[in-house]
Write an enzyme that holds these catalytic residues in place. Structure first.
Site, PDB file in Angstrom:
ATOM      1  N   ALA A  27       0.842  -1.202   0.000  1.00 24.47           N
ATOM      2  CA  ALA A  27       0.000   0.000   0.000  1.00 24.47           C
ATOM      3  C   ALA A  27       0.868   1.239   0.000  1.00 24.47           C
ATOM      4  O   ALA A  27       1.950   1.258   0.591  1.00 24.47           O
ATOM      5  CB  ALA A  27      -0.912   0.014   1.222  1.00 24.47           C
ATOM      6  N   ASP A  28       0.379   2.265  -0.659  1.00 26.70           N
ATOM      7  CA  ASP A  28       1.017   3.575  -0.619  1.00 26.70           C
ATOM      8  C   ASP A  28       0.254   4.538   0.276  1.00 26.70           C
ATOM      9  O   ASP A  28       0.797   5.543   0.698  1.00 26.70           O
ATOM     10  CB  ASP A  28       1.122   4.142  -2.031  1.00 26.70           C
ATOM     11  CG  ASP A  28       2.176   3.417  -2.851  1.00 26.70           C
ATOM     12  OD1 ASP A  28       3.299   3.914  -2.910  1.00 26.70           O
ATOM     13  OD2 ASP A  28       1.869   2.349  -3.399  1.00 26.70           O
ATOM     14  N   ARG A  29      -1.002   4.202   0.555  1.00 22.88           N
ATOM     15  CA  ARG A  29      -1.801   5.019   1.475  1.00 22.88           C
ATOM     16  C   ARG A  29      -3.061   4.235   1.838  1.00 22.88           C
ATOM     17  O   ARG A  29      -3.714   3.682   0.964  1.00 22.88           O
ATOM     18  CB  ARG A  29      -2.175   6.349   0.833  1.00 22.88           C
ATOM     19  CG  ARG A  29      -2.718   7.395   1.794  1.00 22.88           C
ATOM     20  CD  ARG A  29      -3.081   8.677   1.052  1.00 22.88           C
ATOM     21  NE  ARG A  29      -1.935   9.369   0.497  1.00 22.88           N
ATOM     22  CZ  ARG A  29      -1.412  10.494   0.978  1.00 22.88           C
ATOM     23  NH1 ARG A  29      -1.925  11.026   2.061  1.00 22.88           N
ATOM     24  NH2 ARG A  29      -0.385  11.073   0.391  1.00 22.88           N
TER      25      ARG A  29
END
Length: 379
Positions: A268-270
């Protein structure tokens, strides 16, 4: 000191000479655009160098982006002759202003990855907001020590992610059952300081003898899966490695594996307050396919990726990459119009659990994720 781990693959080489006052840092990063056929390290001398390798995706992965940004700042301020000279006659407040400006610049390199913004905020609280740092030497020593701490913390946190993830995945399975893993993009040593998030969970399953095989999606158009994850799983000698085109997952689940013993694990990046998750483009469609086949879909990421400031994925800024990245890799006509987002958002309803170093966040009784409560509980 230098960064190290038990991995064969090193995403960066960082050294800190503590015999000087303040300490001097040096950094080189692995050029991931050359993998898997060539291995070369790029020396980082300035914040501009760090910004460039992040922006051009010579290094990528949300945890690694944050780490390289902080390390690059430490190198610039302690070892770059021009920067060191410019700071000589500045007051502490003026140096803090310079640091703040450089951090704002670094934040423009990759806007979707929240780890970068969190790392800059954490560093600001430690460096800029600390009034006890009243000399240039104290300021820079604090910066370099924090950079070294970030490296050590990332590896430690990733190993906890692996352990928590494996525990949760295996919790309701018989002790003799081995799972098939499917993943997208790259979430291993090359995306972190040296262990991995989603691929770290796969490592842990391997070590426990509970993984039957691992399939990685090609991850078009930048091919992080075929270039990087495929490389890592071969180096690690993971069982039954398989490379899939992004469009093959449904056929793979229908014809090649047992969906009941299969699990998807992605990075995940966010992650927003409601559990909506931004990750590499193609993750959303993988989640939809997993749902159709009844396959558990896990997000594995550091605690710092949880962004409760954003209520839902609709508020995430999605980075759009240059059209040429898609056109060149697909042999399309050069004047063809194209849309090339670097990320997509997987709605929380498709996610089984969110794995962090603090534990695994599961749905509430009403079927929703309360990421804010999880963050408040573990902060």
């Amino acid at each position: 000191m230098s960064n190290d781990s038990s991995n064969t693959l090193r995403s960066l080489i960082y050294n800190l000479d503590t015999t000087t006052t303040p300490p001097k840092a040096t950094l080189s990063v692995l050029d991931q655009l050359l993998l898997p056929h060539n291995t070369a390290y790029i020396p980082i001398h300035t914040v501009s160098d760090a910004w460039t390798v992040i922006r051009t995706m010579q290094i990528r992965g949300a945890p690694l982006i944050a780490i390289v940004a902080v390390l690059g700042l430490a190198v610039d301020l302690t070892s770059n002759a021009d920067t060191v000279s410019s700071l000589q006659n500045k007051s502490v407040d003026e140096i803090k202003q310079v640091i703040g400006e450089k951090m704002e610049y670094l934040k423009t390199s990759r806007p979707t990855a929240v780890n970068l913004f969190n790392a800059m905020e954490e560093l600001s609280n430690i460096i800029i907001m600390d009034t006890s740092l009243d000399t240039r030497e104290a300021l820079l020593e604090k910066l370099t020590s924090h950079a070294s701490y970030m490296l050590e913390r990332d590896v430690s946190d990733n190993k906890l992610i692996g352990s928590h993830g494996a525990d949760d995945i295996l919790a309701n399975r018989e002790s003799d059952v081995k799972v098939q893993v499917i993943t997208i993009c790259n979430t291993g040593s090359l995306a972190t300081a040296g262990w991995g998030t989603a691929l770290g969970v796969a490592r842990e399953l391997c070590e426990r003898g509970r993984m039957d095989g691992i399939a990685c999606l090609e991850t078009r158009p930048y091919n992080q899966g075929s270039r990087l994850t495929a490389y890592e799983i071969l180096v690690e000698k993971m069982p039954n490695p398989t490379l899939l085109c992004d469009s093959m997952t449904s056929s793979f689940l229908a014809n090649k594996v047992n969906p009941s013993n299969t699990v998807c694990i992605v990075g995940a990046d966010r992650v927003c307050a409601n559990g909506d998750t931004a990750n590499k483009i193609g993750t959303f469609q993988l989640a939809i396919i997993a749902k159709e086949f009844g396959v558990d879909f896990y997000v594995a990421s550091p605690f710092t990726t949880l962004d409760v400031k954003l209520a839902s994925g609709k508020q995430i800024e999605i980075e759009e990459r240059p059209a040429g990245e898609l056109l060149e890799s697909s042999c399309a006509p050069k004047d063809m119009r194209c849309w090339n987002p670097g990320f997509d958002v997987t709605p929380a309803r498709y996610i089984t659990g969110i794995i962090t170093e603090k534990g695994v966040l599961r749905r509430s009784e009403d079927g929703t994720f309360d990421v804010k409560e999880f963050v408040e509980k573990h902060s």
